[in-house]
Design a protein around this motif. Structure first.
Motif, PDB file in Angstrom:
ATOM      1  N   ASP A   1      -0.166  -7.810  -2.007  1.00 52.73           N
ATOM      2  CA  ASP A   1      -0.563  -9.144  -1.543  1.00 52.73           C
ATOM      3  C   ASP A   1      -1.804  -8.998  -0.663  1.00 52.73           C
ATOM      4  O   ASP A   1      -1.711  -8.620   0.505  1.00 52.73           O
ATOM      5  N   ARG A   2      -2.968  -9.323  -1.189  1.00 53.57           N
ATOM      6  CA  ARG A   2      -4.209  -9.149  -0.450  1.00 53.57           C
ATOM      7  C   ARG A   2      -4.320 -10.154   0.697  1.00 53.57           C
ATOM      8  O   ARG A   2      -4.896  -9.847   1.751  1.00 53.57           O
ATOM      9  N   ALA A   3      -3.747 -11.346   0.531  1.00 54.36           N
ATOM     10  CA  ALA A   3      -3.746 -12.311   1.632  1.00 54.36           C
ATOM     11  C   ALA A   3      -2.913 -11.790   2.797  1.00 54.36           C
ATOM     12  O   ALA A   3      -3.291 -11.946   3.975  1.00 54.36           O
ATOM     13  N   LEU A   4      -1.790 -11.169   2.488  1.00 52.04           N
ATOM     14  CA  LEU A   4      -0.971 -10.567   3.534  1.00 52.04           C
ATOM     15  C   LEU A   4      -1.745  -9.464   4.249  1.00 52.04           C
ATOM     16  O   LEU A   4      -1.699  -9.364   5.492  1.00 52.04           O
ATOM     17  N   ALA A   5      -2.466  -8.647   3.496  1.00 54.61           N
ATOM     18  CA  ALA A   5      -3.251  -7.576   4.115  1.00 54.61           C
ATOM     19  C   ALA A   5      -4.275  -8.149   5.082  1.00 54.61           C
ATOM     20  O   ALA A   5      -4.462  -7.639   6.206  1.00 54.61           O
TER      21      ALA A   5
ATOM     22  N   LEU B   1       2.763   2.507  12.020  1.00 52.71           N
ATOM     23  CA  LEU B   1       3.790   1.668  11.407  1.00 52.71           C
ATOM     24  C   LEU B   1       3.682   1.795   9.896  1.00 52.71           C
ATOM     25  O   LEU B   1       2.612   1.596   9.327  1.00 52.71           O
ATOM     26  N   LEU B   2       4.801   2.124   9.238  1.00 53.31           N
ATOM     27  CA  LEU B   2       4.832   2.304   7.792  1.00 53.31           C
ATOM     28  C   LEU B   2       5.807   1.300   7.179  1.00 53.31           C
ATOM     29  O   LEU B   2       6.954   1.192   7.618  1.00 53.31           O
ATOM     30  N   ALA B   3       5.347   0.590   6.145  1.00 55.32           N
ATOM     31  CA  ALA B   3       6.223  -0.391   5.503  1.00 55.32           C
ATOM     32  C   ALA B   3       5.762  -0.658   4.089  1.00 55.32           C
ATOM     33  O   ALA B   3       4.582  -0.511   3.760  1.00 55.32           O
ATOM     34  N   CYS B   4       6.707  -1.043   3.241  1.00 53.62           N
ATOM     35  CA  CYS B   4       6.385  -1.557   1.924  1.00 53.62           C
ATOM     36  C   CYS B   4       6.166  -3.069   2.027  1.00 53.62           C
ATOM     37  O   CYS B   4       6.805  -3.744   2.843  1.00 53.62           O
ATOM     38  N   VAL B   5       5.272  -3.589   1.209  1.00 49.32           N
ATOM     39  CA  VAL B   5       5.012  -5.020   1.201  1.00 49.32           C
ATOM     40  C   VAL B   5       6.251  -5.746   0.690  1.00 49.32           C
ATOM     41  O   VAL B   5       7.130  -5.142   0.056  1.00 49.32           O
ATOM     42  N   PRO B   6       6.376  -7.054   0.958  1.00 52.42           N
ATOM     43  CA  PRO B   6       7.527  -7.814   0.460  1.00 52.42           C
ATOM     44  C   PRO B   6       7.684  -7.667  -1.051  1.00 52.42           C
ATOM     45  O   PRO B   6       6.709  -7.735  -1.807  1.00 52.42           O
ATOM     46  N   GLY B   7       8.910  -7.420  -1.492  1.00 49.31           N
ATOM     47  CA  GLY B   7       9.198  -7.260  -2.903  1.00 49.31           C
ATOM     48  C   GLY B   7       9.052  -5.849  -3.428  1.00 49.31           C
ATOM     49  O   GLY B   7       9.421  -5.577  -4.569  1.00 49.31           O
ATOM     50  N   GLU B   8       8.547  -4.933  -2.619  1.00 47.65           N
ATOM     51  CA  GLU B   8       8.314  -3.552  -3.069  1.00 47.65           C
ATOM     52  C   GLU B   8       9.480  -2.664  -2.658  1.00 47.65           C
ATOM     53  O   GLU B   8       9.790  -2.553  -1.469  1.00 47.65           O
ATOM     54  N   GLN B   9      10.111  -2.036  -3.658  1.00 43.58           N
ATOM     55  CA  GLN B   9      11.281  -1.207  -3.397  1.00 43.58           C
ATOM     56  C   GLN B   9      10.990   0.294  -3.437  1.00 43.58           C
ATOM     57  O   GLN B   9      11.850   1.088  -3.078  1.00 43.58           O
ATOM     58  N   HIS B  10       9.824   0.710  -3.897  1.00 41.24           N
ATOM     59  CA  HIS B  10       9.497   2.132  -4.012  1.00 41.24           C
ATOM     60  C   HIS B  10       9.059   2.670  -2.644  1.00 41.24           C
ATOM     61  O   HIS B  10       7.971   2.338  -2.155  1.00 41.24           O
TER      62      HIS B  10
END
Length: 327
Positions: free
Chosen positions: A264-268, A202-211
């Motif tokens: 976001d390290r808490a998200l990780a 599964l590949l995703a950018c974290v919330p708020g990341e557009q790159h």
């Protein structure tokens, strides 16, 4: 300035000459355009092999390079050709950085890179989308996806980012055009057939990341390795990310963060703790953090950092229990 040839080059040695295709890749001009310029503006090579094949000397290339720089600044093509023909260019200007005609402020700060990078950058600055597409497809075909990304595409993108950051609002259109063409080229890479029931990555950018381009490259490379991928792209909300992990039971989750403000390290930590599957047979996914936003050590011991496309592929292939295909 000392203009003597390097010691290892005999003074009377003939200069190396390149084919039209090699020069096109170097300068970011299609071979068709080069031939058209030769017919219309007499801006072609001075010698041919066997009277037919065009061979471009360093002086020919320097003259053509000047013409490309002028057209990128908005000089009409005919006038740029006239100026280029009139210049008394050093035959070693192309081979020796810092010599010859000044490059001006409209070029990208590439440093020491493959010639293809300079050609790709020049085509992007001219907003020449067809040539950008052709150069990207050629690089992918000739070097393979991983080498093309690491040695041609990524250096050009980084240079474009530095140019945009130092030039205010200028060059935004160049960055957008180049990014779109890179994304399109990566999407044209066909995945190899593989097992459809294997756990995906599964590949995703974290919330708020557009790159997204780096994980688009990773998605294409994993597809070439016949590893199933679920790509969620930019700025996936945290709740949606958790749901996707539980629903797909992925082999690994790759989270991309371009900047420290989005990492976001808490998200990780929360994603690393997700369990999925039936009660009594639950599993967890390996969590891999990718991108320059994840500075310092990983948040917990069971979270791993990825550094670069090639090494990242090796890590994921090891998790999948497969041998990576040479690239």
């Amino acid at each position: 300035m000392d203009r003597r040839p390097p010691p290892e080059t005999p003074p009377d040695a003939p200069a190396a000459a390149l084919s039209t295709g090699a020069v096109a890749r170097r300068l970011g001009v299609s071979p068709t355009t080069m031939r058209s310029w030769e017919r219309r503006y007499a801006i072609g090579p001075e010698r041919r092999e066997d009277g037919r094949h065009r061979r471009w000397t360093p002086q020919d290339i320097a003259r053509l390079e000047l013409m490309c720089r002028l057209t990128a600044r908005g000089v009409p093509t005919a006038e740029a050709a006239r100026i280029a023909r009139a210049q008394d260019l050093d035959a070693r200007a192309v081979a020796r950085p810092g010599t010859g005609v000044p490059r001006g402020n409209d070029t990208l700060p590439l440093g020491t890179v493959r010639p293809e990078c300079r050609g790709l950058a020049r085509a992007a600055v001219r907003l020449d989308a067809p040539t950008v597409r052709e150069l990207l497809d050629t690089a992918l075909a000739e070097h393979g996806l991983v080498t093309a990304w690491e040695e041609v595409i990524a250096p050009t993108l980084h240079a474009m980012g530095r140019k945009w950051a130092s030039a205010g609002e200028r060059y935004v259109e160049v960055e957008h055009l180049l990014s779109w063409q890179v994304s399109s080229a990566l999407h044209r890479v066909r995945p190899a057939p593989g097992a459809t029931d294997a756990p995906p990555v599964l590949l995703a950018c974290v919330p708020g990341e557009q790159h997204t381009l780096p994980i688009e490259a990773l998605a294409a490379a994993l597809g070439e390795q016949a590893l199933p991928v679920r790509m969620f792209g930019a700025a996936l909300p945290a709740e949606a990310l958790h749901d996707a992990v539980r629903r797909t039971g992925p082999r690994a989750v790759v989270l991309w963060a371009q900047s420290r403000t989005t990492a976001d390290r808490a998200l990780a930590r929360s994603v690393a703790g997700i369990e999925w599957g039936l009660r009594g047979a639950r599993g967890r996914s390996a969590l891999l953090l990718a991108g320059p936003g994840w500075t310092g050590r990983a948040p917990t011991a069971n979270i791993e950092r990825l550094y670069g496309l090639r090494s990242g592929l090796d890590v994921i292939a090891a998790l999948a229990g497969t041998v990576p295909v040479p690239v």
